[in-house]
Design a protein around this motif. Structure first.
Motif, PDB file in Angstrom:
ATOM      1  N   GLY A  34       0.821  -1.203   0.000  1.00  0.00           N
ATOM      2  CA  GLY A  34       0.000   0.000   0.000  1.00  0.00           C
ATOM      3  C   GLY A  34       0.852   1.249   0.000  1.00  0.00           C
ATOM      4  N   VAL A  39       2.061  -5.994   3.407  1.00  0.00           N
ATOM      5  CA  VAL A  39       1.439  -7.087   4.147  1.00  0.00           C
ATOM      6  C   VAL A  39       2.055  -8.405   3.692  1.00  0.00           C
ATOM      7  CG1 VAL A  39      -0.715  -8.270   4.697  1.00  0.00           C
ATOM      8  CG2 VAL A  39      -0.709  -5.787   4.381  1.00  0.00           C
ATOM      9  N   LYS A  50       1.474  -6.862   8.977  1.00  0.00           N
ATOM     10  CA  LYS A  50       1.497  -5.618   8.211  1.00  0.00           C
ATOM     11  C   LYS A  50       2.626  -4.770   8.785  1.00  0.00           C
ATOM     12  CE  LYS A  50      -1.513  -1.823   6.703  1.00  0.00           C
ATOM     13  NZ  LYS A  50      -2.905  -1.282   6.741  1.00  0.00           N
ATOM     14  N   GLU A  63      -3.303   2.937  13.596  1.00  0.00           N
ATOM     15  CA  GLU A  63      -4.174   1.880  13.084  1.00  0.00           C
ATOM     16  C   GLU A  63      -4.517   0.880  14.182  1.00  0.00           C
ATOM     17  OE1 GLU A  63      -4.582  -1.079   9.214  1.00  0.00           O
ATOM     18  OE2 GLU A  63      -2.969   0.403   9.323  1.00  0.00           O
ATOM     19  N   TYR A  67      -8.298  -0.170  15.358  1.00  0.00           N
ATOM     20  CA  TYR A  67      -8.787  -1.553  15.435  1.00  0.00           C
ATOM     21  C   TYR A  67      -9.291  -1.891  16.835  1.00  0.00           C
ATOM     22  CZ  TYR A  67      -7.520  -3.368  10.808  1.00  0.00           C
ATOM     23  OH  TYR A  67      -7.471  -3.631   9.457  1.00  0.00           O
ATOM     24  N   ASP A 131     -11.133   6.910   2.928  1.00  0.00           N
ATOM     25  CA  ASP A 131     -10.289   6.137   2.015  1.00  0.00           C
ATOM     26  C   ASP A 131     -10.862   4.741   1.791  1.00  0.00           C
ATOM     27  OD1 ASP A 131      -8.059   5.963   0.315  1.00  0.00           O
ATOM     28  OD2 ASP A 131      -6.887   4.908   1.839  1.00  0.00           O
ATOM     29  N   ASN A 136      -9.847  -2.329  -0.428  1.00  0.00           N
ATOM     30  CA  ASN A 136      -9.908  -2.631   1.009  1.00  0.00           C
ATOM     31  C   ASN A 136     -11.270  -3.152   1.457  1.00  0.00           C
ATOM     32  OD1 ASN A 136     -11.378  -0.224   1.127  1.00  0.00           O
ATOM     33  ND2 ASN A 136      -9.689   0.965   1.997  1.00  0.00           N
ATOM     34  N   ILE A 148     -10.604  -4.189   5.364  1.00  0.00           N
ATOM     35  CA  ILE A 148      -9.228  -4.100   5.845  1.00  0.00           C
ATOM     36  C   ILE A 148      -8.726  -2.666   5.652  1.00  0.00           C
ATOM     37  CG2 ILE A 148      -8.696  -6.525   5.414  1.00  0.00           C
ATOM     38  CD1 ILE A 148      -7.463  -5.721   2.761  1.00  0.00           C
ATOM     39  N   ASP A 149      -7.643  -2.346   6.334  1.00  0.00           N
ATOM     40  CA  ASP A 149      -6.986  -1.041   6.214  1.00  0.00           C
ATOM     41  C   ASP A 149      -7.863   0.085   6.766  1.00  0.00           C
ATOM     42  OD1 ASP A 149      -5.305   1.028   5.697  1.00  0.00           O
ATOM     43  OD2 ASP A 149      -5.254   0.774   3.528  1.00  0.00           O
ATOM     44  N   ALA A 151      -6.492   2.676   8.598  1.00  0.00           N
ATOM     45  CA  ALA A 151      -5.530   3.689   9.045  1.00  0.00           C
ATOM     46  C   ALA A 151      -6.073   5.113   8.957  1.00  0.00           C
ATOM     47  CB  ALA A 151      -4.234   3.576   8.251  1.00  0.00           C
TER      48      ALA A 151
END
Length: 209
Positions: A34, A39, A50, A63, A67, A131, A136, A148-149, A151
């Motif tokens: 990315g 990853v 990651k 991040e 999560y 984003d 993702n 996923i992702d 951030a």
């Protein structure tokens, strides 16, 4: 081997905002790159690590914090361990929406509605999901949505990317004449034009399901 040792084994080269991996431990297989991290699938496990180059190491903590706010939402991967420049989480099998459009794998309206519901729940946690793009969001082999992702889920600015994707889905993807699959180069070209604001999808659609 501990996860921090795996992270330390990786040698990055960052040039012109592009990340390249020059070396990594033999137990790791690169499966994704990315803007700020790479990853790797960990051998003989159902986990990935990651890892962030030092220029972006601060994003790892951000991040991880995000999560931690989403732990009870099963649409996101489980996080097992975090460090100063890495996160270890579930390996999610499936196809991204980008791969679905590329390979001609159908994306149903129910998938779009699930993503809408996930983002609504994320906002209830005080986050601002941003984003959100085709790479993702994943559809698993049992037809479940995974995201996923995360951030950029604390960004303050208003991001319309998901709404624009959703509008493109209803306006173009669902059209009877839309191609069954699109080549990756064309999808990347469209994404580049979108980022430069050379194309827009202004009409707004409402869910029907």
């Amino acid at each position: 081997m501990k996860y921090q040792e795996y992270a330390n084994s990786i040698v990055f080269e960052v040039k012109k905002a592009s990340i390249h991996v020059k070396h990594h431990h033999q137990d790791l297989s690169l499966i994704g790159t990315g803007r700020s991290a790479c990853v790797f699938k960990i051998k003989d496990t159902n986990r990935v690590i990651k890892v962030f180059p030092k220029e972006f190491a601060h994003i790892a903590k951000e991040e991880a914090d995000i999560y931690s706010m989403l732990t009870d939402i099963h649409y996101f991967p489980t996080i097992y361990e975090t460090g100063p420049n890495y996160l270890t989480m579930d390996y999610i099998k499936g196809e991204t929406l980008f791969q679905c459009v590329n390979k001609g794998i159908p994306i149903g309206e129910e998938h779009i509605n699930v993503v809408d519901d996930i983002l609504t729940e994320v906002r209830k946690r005080g986050l601002n999901p941003s984003d959100i793009h085709l790479r993702n969001i994943m559809i698993t082999p049992d037809d479940q949505i995974k995201m996923i992702d995360v951030a950029r889920f604390k960004q303050k600015k208003q991001d319309t990317q998901w709404e624009d994707l959703k509008n493109a889905y209803y306006r173009f993807y669902q059209h009877p004449l839309f191609p069954k699959s699109l080549p990756a180069y064309l999808l990347n070209f469209i994404a580049a034009l979108y980022k430069k604001k050379l194309i827009t999808v202004s009409k707004r659609y409402r869910r029907t399901g």
